[in-house]
Design a protein around this motif. Structure first.
Motif, PDB file in Angstrom:
ATOM      1  N   ASN A  35       5.212  -1.743 -11.964  1.00  0.00           N
ATOM      2  CA  ASN A  35       5.337  -1.339 -10.812  1.00  0.00           C
ATOM      3  C   ASN A  35       6.486   0.199 -11.062  1.00  0.00           C
ATOM      4  O   ASN A  35       5.952   0.949 -11.879  1.00  0.00           O
ATOM      5  CB  ASN A  35       5.880  -2.518  -9.630  1.00  0.00           C
ATOM      6  CG  ASN A  35       4.656  -2.887  -9.618  1.00  0.00           C
ATOM      7  OD1 ASN A  35       3.363  -2.444  -8.907  1.00  0.00           O
ATOM      8  ND2 ASN A  35       5.126  -4.244  -9.281  1.00  0.00           N
ATOM      9  N   HIS A  46      -1.613  -1.583  -5.950  1.00  0.00           N
ATOM     10  CA  HIS A  46      -1.618  -0.372  -5.441  1.00  0.00           C
ATOM     11  C   HIS A  46      -0.562  -0.835  -4.277  1.00  0.00           C
ATOM     12  O   HIS A  46      -0.439   1.377  -4.507  1.00  0.00           O
ATOM     13  CB  HIS A  46      -2.338  -0.550  -4.612  1.00  0.00           C
ATOM     14  CG  HIS A  46      -2.606  -2.363  -3.640  1.00  0.00           C
ATOM     15  ND1 HIS A  46      -2.882  -2.092  -2.067  1.00  0.00           N
ATOM     16  CD2 HIS A  46      -3.374  -3.893  -3.550  1.00  0.00           C
ATOM     17  CE1 HIS A  46      -2.807  -3.792  -1.647  1.00  0.00           C
ATOM     18  NE2 HIS A  46      -2.981  -4.417  -2.741  1.00  0.00           N
ATOM     19  N   SER A  47       0.240  -1.278  -3.777  1.00  0.00           N
ATOM     20  CA  SER A  47       1.273  -0.911  -3.054  1.00  0.00           C
ATOM     21  C   SER A  47       2.090   0.039  -3.417  1.00  0.00           C
ATOM     22  O   SER A  47       3.527   0.285  -2.859  1.00  0.00           O
ATOM     23  CB  SER A  47       1.621  -2.777  -2.870  1.00  0.00           C
ATOM     24  OG  SER A  47       2.035  -3.374  -3.848  1.00  0.00           O
ATOM     25  N   SER A  48       2.643  -0.047  -4.800  1.00  0.00           N
ATOM     26  CA  SER A  48       3.753   0.322  -5.424  1.00  0.00           C
ATOM     27  C   SER A  48       3.065   2.320  -6.135  1.00  0.00           C
ATOM     28  O   SER A  48       4.313   2.474  -6.668  1.00  0.00           O
ATOM     29  CB  SER A  48       4.269  -0.224  -6.351  1.00  0.00           C
ATOM     30  OG  SER A  48       4.878  -1.212  -6.638  1.00  0.00           O
ATOM     31  N   GLY A 108      -5.126  -3.581  -6.968  1.00  0.00           N
ATOM     32  CA  GLY A 108      -5.363  -3.450  -6.181  1.00  0.00           C
ATOM     33  C   GLY A 108      -7.154  -3.726  -5.471  1.00  0.00           C
ATOM     34  O   GLY A 108      -7.548  -3.855  -6.038  1.00  0.00           O
ATOM     35  N   LYS A 131      -8.820  -0.102  -1.266  1.00  0.00           N
ATOM     36  CA  LYS A 131      -7.729   0.551  -1.646  1.00  0.00           C
ATOM     37  C   LYS A 131      -7.962   1.502  -2.577  1.00  0.00           C
ATOM     38  O   LYS A 131      -7.421   3.104  -1.955  1.00  0.00           O
ATOM     39  CB  LYS A 131      -6.570  -0.568  -1.392  1.00  0.00           C
ATOM     40  CG  LYS A 131      -6.082  -1.241  -1.062  1.00  0.00           C
ATOM     41  CD  LYS A 131      -5.625  -0.780   0.767  1.00  0.00           C
ATOM     42  CE  LYS A 131      -5.854  -2.009   1.798  1.00  0.00           C
ATOM     43  NZ  LYS A 131      -5.012  -1.187   2.911  1.00  0.00           N
TER      44      LYS A 131
END
Length: 309
Positions: free
Chosen positions: A112, A134-136, A160, A164
């Motif tokens: 990340n 994907h969130s990072s 992810g 997304k």
């Protein structure tokens, strides 16, 4: 004189009763504490645990390069290393002075948005592979000087849901990743394919006996990174990962930030325990994953440092 003797006997009996009651209470408290602690760090349980079956997977045979889709161009994920350092984001790496040792490895794997700037003495400076959730994505591309300009010929692997970051979805995240990959042609950018993502889910079920979706679990970046490290490395040394029973030890471990670069962030053990026991919504099962990692260490030349297991 006899009444005085009776009074002394009564006083002595009362003291013995008080001592006995205190001993009973202390015993119950110790038993309760022991049971509660053991329950906290044991892997999570759900309604399907009665029929839970665990199967070991040969990850060397399970691995496949076709699951990493290049974002731009026709590059392939064919990196092979004899000795790898996998640097976690845990604050346990702080103060280790392990940076030079980490950089001497043939390949260095990070996760990340864990930075190296300002932490070189503890985590090193080199990066061969960075695995990004994907969130990072936004946090990584927002600081190109830290995460993209500092590494030559490194690979960045995004994971992810296809909705997304999938190529077919053509959403905001995918377009952002595509634009970055075209800008930084010195790096190789890959997205884990939908089929490979399903394989990761099935691997979790085989290794834990639990269906990821039914158990409301969300795989961590550590899970993906560990598997990728086993795929590409002959030997892996992991820095900063605690053993699965760490947060249940007595006396309780001292409070440590979850990430080494966020000193005011949440406590590590609190984060692990809340996720392990969470029932509403999806949660990472950090402790359960570490139980699997402990088994893998015996099969794939994996060692742990800071702390050692």
């Amino acid at each position: 004189m006899r009444p005085q003797f009776v009074d002394k006997q009564w006083e002595q009996g009362k003291r013995m009763a008080i001592y006995g009651l205190a001993f009973l209470i202390m015993t119950l408290l110790i038993l309760y504490s022991s049971n509660s602690t053991a329950d906290l760090y044991s892997p999570f349980r759900d309604s399907h645990d009665v029929h839970r079956t665990v199967h070991n997977t040969n990850l060397k045979k399970w691995a496949g390069k076709d699951g990493y889709v290049p974002v731009y161009g026709n590059k392939s994920m064919n990196l092979r290393c004899r000795q790898c350092a996998l640097v976690t984001s845990s604050s346990h790496v702080l103060g280790t002075r392990a940076g030079d040792e980490i950089d001497r490895n043939e390949c260095v794997i990070r996760m990340n948005d864990a930075p190296t700037s300002g932490y070189e003495s503890d985590v090193g400076n080199r990066t061969s592979v960075r695995v990004v959730a994907h969130s990072s994505v936004f946090r990584v591309v927002r600081k190109p000087a830290e995460f993209l300009n500092r590494s030559e010929n490194a690979a960045v692997i995004f994971w992810g849901p296809a909705s997304k970051i999938g190529r077919a979805a053509k959403g905001t995240l995918y377009r952002l990743i595509q634009r970055v990959s075209m800008t930084y042609s010195n790096l190789s950018f890959f997205i884990i394919s939908p089929n490979k993502m399903q394989k990761f889910d099935k691997l979790f079920q085989k290794e834990t006996g639990r269906d990821r979706k039914k158990s409301q679990s969300w795989l961590s970046t550590g899970w993906f990174t560990m598997v990728i490290a086993i795929e590409m490395c002959d030997n892996v040394k992991i820095y900063g990962m605690v053993p699965p029973n760490h947060c249940g030890r007595l006396p309780q471990p001292k409070r440590m930030p979850y990430h080494y670069y966020k000193p005011r962030g949440p406590d590590e053990c609190l984060t692990y325990l809340q996720n392990e026991r969470g029932r509403r919504g999806s949660h990472h099962r950090f402790i359960t994953e570490k139980q699997v990692f402990a088994r893998w260490a015996k099969l794939y030349n994996i060692t742990y440092a800071y702390p050692t297991w």
